[in-house]
Design a protein around this motif. Sequence first.
Motif, PDB file in Angstrom:
ATOM      1  N   TYR A  25       0.698  -1.328   0.199  1.00 36.22           N
ATOM      2  CA  TYR A  25      -0.173   0.100   0.020  1.00 36.22           C
ATOM      3  C   TYR A  25       0.938   1.300   0.026  1.00 36.22           C
ATOM      4  CZ  TYR A  25      -3.790   3.409   1.267  1.00 36.22           C
ATOM      5  OH  TYR A  25      -4.361   4.453   1.103  1.00 36.22           O
ATOM      6  N   ASN A  26       1.851   1.247   0.839  1.00 35.76           N
ATOM      7  CA  ASN A  26       2.907   2.398   1.165  1.00 35.76           C
ATOM      8  C   ASN A  26       3.582   3.006  -0.404  1.00 35.76           C
ATOM      9  OD1 ASN A  26       2.353   2.964   3.711  1.00 35.76           O
ATOM     10  ND2 ASN A  26       4.047   1.786   4.267  1.00 35.76           N
ATOM     11  N   LEU A  27       3.823   1.882  -1.163  1.00 33.63           N
ATOM     12  CA  LEU A  27       4.366   2.191  -2.579  1.00 33.63           C
ATOM     13  C   LEU A  27       3.394   2.427  -3.518  1.00 33.63           C
ATOM     14  CD1 LEU A  27       6.751  -1.191  -3.008  1.00 33.63           C
ATOM     15  CD2 LEU A  27       7.454   1.259  -2.580  1.00 33.63           C
ATOM     16  N   LEU A  28       2.065   1.827  -3.544  1.00 27.94           N
ATOM     17  CA  LEU A  28       1.267   2.158  -4.447  1.00 27.94           C
ATOM     18  C   LEU A  28       0.420   3.508  -4.349  1.00 27.94           C
ATOM     19  CD1 LEU A  28      -0.477  -1.268  -4.994  1.00 27.94           C
ATOM     20  CD2 LEU A  28       0.864  -0.196  -6.506  1.00 27.94           C
ATOM     21  N   GLU A  29       0.031   4.008  -2.972  1.00 31.55           N
ATOM     22  CA  GLU A  29      -0.613   5.091  -2.730  1.00 31.55           C
ATOM     23  C   GLU A  29      -0.157   6.455  -3.438  1.00 31.55           C
ATOM     24  OE1 GLU A  29      -0.645   6.532   1.244  1.00 31.55           O
ATOM     25  OE2 GLU A  29       1.481   6.061   1.657  1.00 31.55           O
ATOM     26  N   THR A  30       1.205   6.386  -3.707  1.00 34.40           N
ATOM     27  CA  THR A  30       1.454   7.643  -4.488  1.00 34.40           C
ATOM     28  C   THR A  30       1.403   7.556  -6.125  1.00 34.40           C
ATOM     29  OG1 THR A  30       3.848   6.668  -4.430  1.00 34.40           O
ATOM     30  CG2 THR A  30       3.305   7.973  -2.683  1.00 34.40           C
ATOM     31  N   GLU A  31       1.115   6.484  -6.507  1.00 30.11           N
ATOM     32  CA  GLU A  31       0.818   6.156  -7.999  1.00 30.11           C
ATOM     33  C   GLU A  31      -0.557   6.392  -8.415  1.00 30.11           C
ATOM     34  OE1 GLU A  31       3.588   5.419  -9.877  1.00 30.11           O
ATOM     35  OE2 GLU A  31       4.837   5.333  -7.954  1.00 30.11           O
ATOM     36  N   PRO A  32      -0.832   6.806  -9.608  1.00 26.32           N
ATOM     37  CA  PRO A  32      -2.077   7.153 -10.241  1.00 26.32           C
ATOM     38  C   PRO A  32      -3.043   5.569 -10.376  1.00 26.32           C
ATOM     39  CG  PRO A  32      -0.628   7.029 -11.993  1.00 26.32           C
ATOM     40  CD  PRO A  32       0.221   6.915 -10.651  1.00 26.32           C
ATOM     41  N   ILE A  33      -2.971   4.728  -9.176  1.00 24.88           N
ATOM     42  CA  ILE A  33      -3.594   3.507  -9.158  1.00 24.88           C
ATOM     43  C   ILE A  33      -4.621   3.702  -8.077  1.00 24.88           C
ATOM     44  CG2 ILE A  33      -3.350   0.938  -8.845  1.00 24.88           C
ATOM     45  CD1 ILE A  33      -0.368   1.362 -10.069  1.00 24.88           C
ATOM     46  N   GLU A  34      -5.993   3.323  -8.229  1.00 28.68           N
ATOM     47  CA  GLU A  34      -6.858   3.106  -7.228  1.00 28.68           C
ATOM     48  C   GLU A  34      -6.544   1.826  -6.331  1.00 28.68           C
ATOM     49  OE1 GLU A  34     -11.407   2.739  -6.326  1.00 28.68           O
ATOM     50  OE2 GLU A  34     -10.858   3.848  -8.403  1.00 28.68           O
ATOM     51  N   VAL A  35      -6.433   2.014  -4.946  1.00 24.77           N
ATOM     52  CA  VAL A  35      -6.096   1.034  -4.292  1.00 24.77           C
ATOM     53  C   VAL A  35      -6.959   0.619  -3.366  1.00 24.77           C
ATOM     54  CG1 VAL A  35      -3.998  -0.076  -2.789  1.00 24.77           C
ATOM     55  CG2 VAL A  35      -3.462   1.329  -4.533  1.00 24.77           C
ATOM     56  N   LEU A  36      -7.645  -0.582  -3.182  1.00 18.20           N
ATOM     57  CA  LEU A  36      -8.394  -0.919  -1.996  1.00 18.20           C
ATOM     58  C   LEU A  36      -7.823  -1.905  -0.864  1.00 18.20           C
ATOM     59  CD1 LEU A  36     -11.815  -1.268  -4.084  1.00 18.20           C
ATOM     60  CD2 LEU A  36     -11.329   0.814  -2.453  1.00 18.20           C
ATOM     61  N   VAL A  37      -7.996  -1.779   0.135  1.00 18.69           N
ATOM     62  CA  VAL A  37      -7.449  -2.814   1.379  1.00 18.69           C
ATOM     63  C   VAL A  37      -8.861  -2.899   1.805  1.00 18.69           C
ATOM     64  CG1 VAL A  37      -6.160  -3.078   3.156  1.00 18.69           C
ATOM     65  CG2 VAL A  37      -5.321  -1.537   1.526  1.00 18.69           C
ATOM     66  N   VAL A  38      -9.180  -4.204   1.811  1.00 14.30           N
ATOM     67  CA  VAL A  38     -10.562  -4.873   1.989  1.00 14.30           C
ATOM     68  C   VAL A  38     -10.296  -5.804   3.218  1.00 14.30           C
ATOM     69  CG1 VAL A  38     -12.589  -6.224   1.191  1.00 14.30           C
ATOM     70  CG2 VAL A  38     -10.943  -4.650  -0.626  1.00 14.30           C
ATOM     71  N   ASN A  39     -11.337  -5.549   4.196  1.00 13.04           N
ATOM     72  CA  ASN A  39     -11.512  -6.446   5.293  1.00 13.04           C
ATOM     73  C   ASN A  39     -11.746  -7.734   4.930  1.00 13.04           C
ATOM     74  OD1 ASN A  39     -12.326  -8.071   7.448  1.00 13.04           O
ATOM     75  ND2 ASN A  39     -12.963  -6.115   8.505  1.00 13.04           N
ATOM     76  N   ALA A  40     -10.913  -9.056   5.266  1.00 10.75           N
ATOM     77  CA  ALA A  40     -11.188 -10.192   4.912  1.00 10.75           C
ATOM     78  C   ALA A  40     -12.471 -10.867   5.335  1.00 10.75           C
ATOM     79  CB  ALA A  40      -9.785 -11.221   5.135  1.00 10.75           C
ATOM     80  N   GLN A  41     -12.979 -10.515   6.369  1.00 10.31           N
ATOM     81  CA  GLN A  41     -14.198 -10.788   6.566  1.00 10.31           C
ATOM     82  C   GLN A  41     -15.311 -10.549   5.761  1.00 10.31           C
ATOM     83  OE1 GLN A  41     -14.338  -9.519  10.911  1.00 10.31           O
ATOM     84  NE2 GLN A  41     -13.328 -11.410  11.517  1.00 10.31           N
TER      85      GLN A  41
END
Length: 91
Positions: A25-41
């Motif tokens: 996430y730390n690498l991707l957050e500065t890129e023009p890529i939409e990043v979703l971190v999703v709760n596994a539950q």
Amino acid sequence: VDWLKEKKVTHVAMESTGVYWKPVYNLLETEPIEVLVVNAQHIKAVPGRKTDVKDAEWIADLLRHGLLKGSYIPHRAQRELRELNWSVIGA
């Protein structure tokens, strides 16, 4: 990140299992890529035998259909402050 950009990836979704998502996430957050971190539950389990490949395919399919809701991730400065506080308090 370079590989994702080369492949013209615009969206990334990953489970928030443990702390493994954090460096990605730390690498991707500065890129023009939409990043979703999703709760596994919140992701329904794939029936049958569980494998990382099946999980990845399931998450990609859910993402393609707009069925994932990202978890709240604080801004980088707040995350860094939390890490600093944790290292002082948790030590």
